[in-house]
Scaffold this active site. Structure first.
Site, short mmCIF file in Angstrom:
data_model
loop_
_atom_site.label_atom_id
_atom_site.label_comp_id
_atom_site.label_asym_id
_atom_site.label_seq_id
_atom_site.Cartn_x
_atom_site.Cartn_y
_atom_site.Cartn_z
N PRO A 10 0.78 -1.22 0.00
CG PRO A 10 -0.22 -1.19 2.08
CD PRO A 10 0.45 -2.11 1.12
CG ASN A 11 -0.30 4.26 1.31
OD1 ASN A 11 -1.28 4.79 0.80
ND2 ASN A 11 -0.34 3.67 2.48
NE ARG A 18 3.91 6.28 1.74
CZ ARG A 18 4.29 5.06 2.06
NH1 ARG A 18 4.87 4.29 1.17
NH2 ARG A 18 4.07 4.61 3.26
CE1 TYR A 23 8.93 4.91 2.79
CE2 TYR A 23 7.38 6.73 3.04
CZ TYR A 23 7.90 5.52 3.48
OH TYR A 23 7.40 4.93 4.61
CG ASN A 74 8.48 -1.98 0.09
OD1 ASN A 74 7.96 -2.15 1.20
ND2 ASN A 74 9.05 -0.84 -0.25
CB ALA A 77 1.56 -0.18 6.21
CG HIS A 80 5.67 -2.61 10.04
ND1 HIS A 80 7.01 -2.91 10.04
CD2 HIS A 80 5.51 -1.56 9.17
CE1 HIS A 80 7.63 -2.05 9.23
NE2 HIS A 80 6.76 -1.23 8.69
CG ASP A 87 0.68 -17.77 7.74
OD1 ASP A 87 1.79 -17.89 8.29
OD2 ASP A 87 -0.39 -17.75 8.38
CD GLU A 98 11.26 -7.65 5.14
OE1 GLU A 98 11.97 -8.58 5.61
OE2 GLU A 98 10.55 -6.92 5.85
CG HIS A 100 11.39 -2.46 4.26
ND1 HIS A 100 10.03 -2.45 4.19
CD2 HIS A 100 11.74 -3.65 4.79
CE1 HIS A 100 9.57 -3.59 4.67
NE2 HIS A 100 10.58 -4.34 5.05
CB ILE A 101 12.12 2.90 -0.07
CG1 ILE A 101 11.53 2.15 -1.28
CG2 ILE A 101 12.76 4.21 -0.49
CD1 ILE A 101 10.28 2.81 -1.86
CB SER A 102 12.64 4.32 4.80
OG SER A 102 11.68 3.41 5.34
NE ARG A 107 10.33 5.77 8.51
CZ ARG A 107 9.34 5.63 7.62
NH1 ARG A 107 9.45 4.73 6.65
NH2 ARG A 107 8.26 6.38 7.70
NE ARG A 111 7.18 4.04 9.90
CZ ARG A 111 6.06 4.16 9.17
NH1 ARG A 111 5.73 3.21 8.32
NH2 ARG A 111 5.28 5.22 9.26
C1 DQA Z 1 8.37 0.90 3.69
C2 DQA Z 1 8.47 1.09 5.20
C3 DQA Z 1 7.13 0.83 5.88
O1 DQA Z 1 7.25 1.01 7.29
C4 DQA Z 1 6.09 1.78 5.37
O2 DQA Z 1 4.83 1.48 5.94
C5 DQA Z 1 6.01 1.80 3.89
C6 DQA Z 1 7.23 1.71 3.10
C7 DQA Z 1 9.67 1.29 2.96
O3 DQA Z 1 9.78 0.97 1.78
O4 DQA Z 1 10.55 1.92 3.54
O5 DQA Z 1 4.93 1.98 3.32
O6 DQA Z 1 8.14 -0.48 3.44
#
Ligand code: DQA
Length: 143
Positions: A10-11, A18, A23, A74, A77, A80, A87, A98, A100-102, A107, A111
């Site tokens: 999501p997002n 965003r 990001y 990725n 949210a 977490h 599963d 896996e 994550h951009i950040s 953080r 997270r």
């Molecule tokens: C994220 C980190 C997550 O905590 C956050 O909810 C995201 C992006 C990242 O790519 O850093 O939506 O997965």
């Protein structure tokens, strides 16, 4: 030729708009072209999927069985919160990186924990969009 599925939660479709301080300013289209560019470099085929819906991501992971050799995810949210995505990844048993951009470890406390890490062969955090390229490279070199 390895087939790699890239899944974004999501997002992430709002990249660029965003929270650019976290990001970056590059948008989702830039991510798509970055990933497309890996095909020739690593001799892979890629498909990129994005959804804001947990169940749709579970469905996509299930449908990857037999059709993809590796997954770069990725979960955003859902990282977490989602035992269902964890599963699904365990069920199909496809090597998964896996991304994550950040750097989620630096953080907010909520997270810091990732369910998806329990099924991932590697986790890449805080390398920006380049993390996706590194994830693809890792799968090509190790699986
Ligand atoms: C994220 C980190 C997550 O905590 C956050 O909810 C995201 C992006 C990242 O790519 O850093 O939506 O997965």
């Amino acid at each position: 030729m390895k087939r790699i599925l890239i899944i974004n939660g999501p997002n992430l479709n709002l990249l660029g708009l965003r929270e650019p301080d976290i990001y970056g300013k590059q948008d989702y289209k830039a991510l798509l072209s970055l990933i497309k560019g890996t095909e020739a470099v690593y001799n892979v085929t890629t498909e990129v999927y994005q959804s804001n819906h947990e169940g749709d991501i579970v469905d996509k992971i299930q449908s990857a069985y037999g059709n993809f050799d590796g997954i770069v995810i990725n979960p955003a949210a859902y990282t977490h919160t989602s035992v269902a995505i964890l599963d699904a990844l365990k069920a199909v048993g496809i090597p998964t990186v896996e991304v994550h951009i950040s750097d989620i470890s630096k953080r907010e406390e909520f997270r810091h924990h990732s369910y998806v890490s329990l099924a991932a062969v590697k986790t890449i955090c805080g390398h920006g969009l380049q993390g996706y390229v590194e994830g693809i490279e890792f799968l090509v070199e190790n699986y």
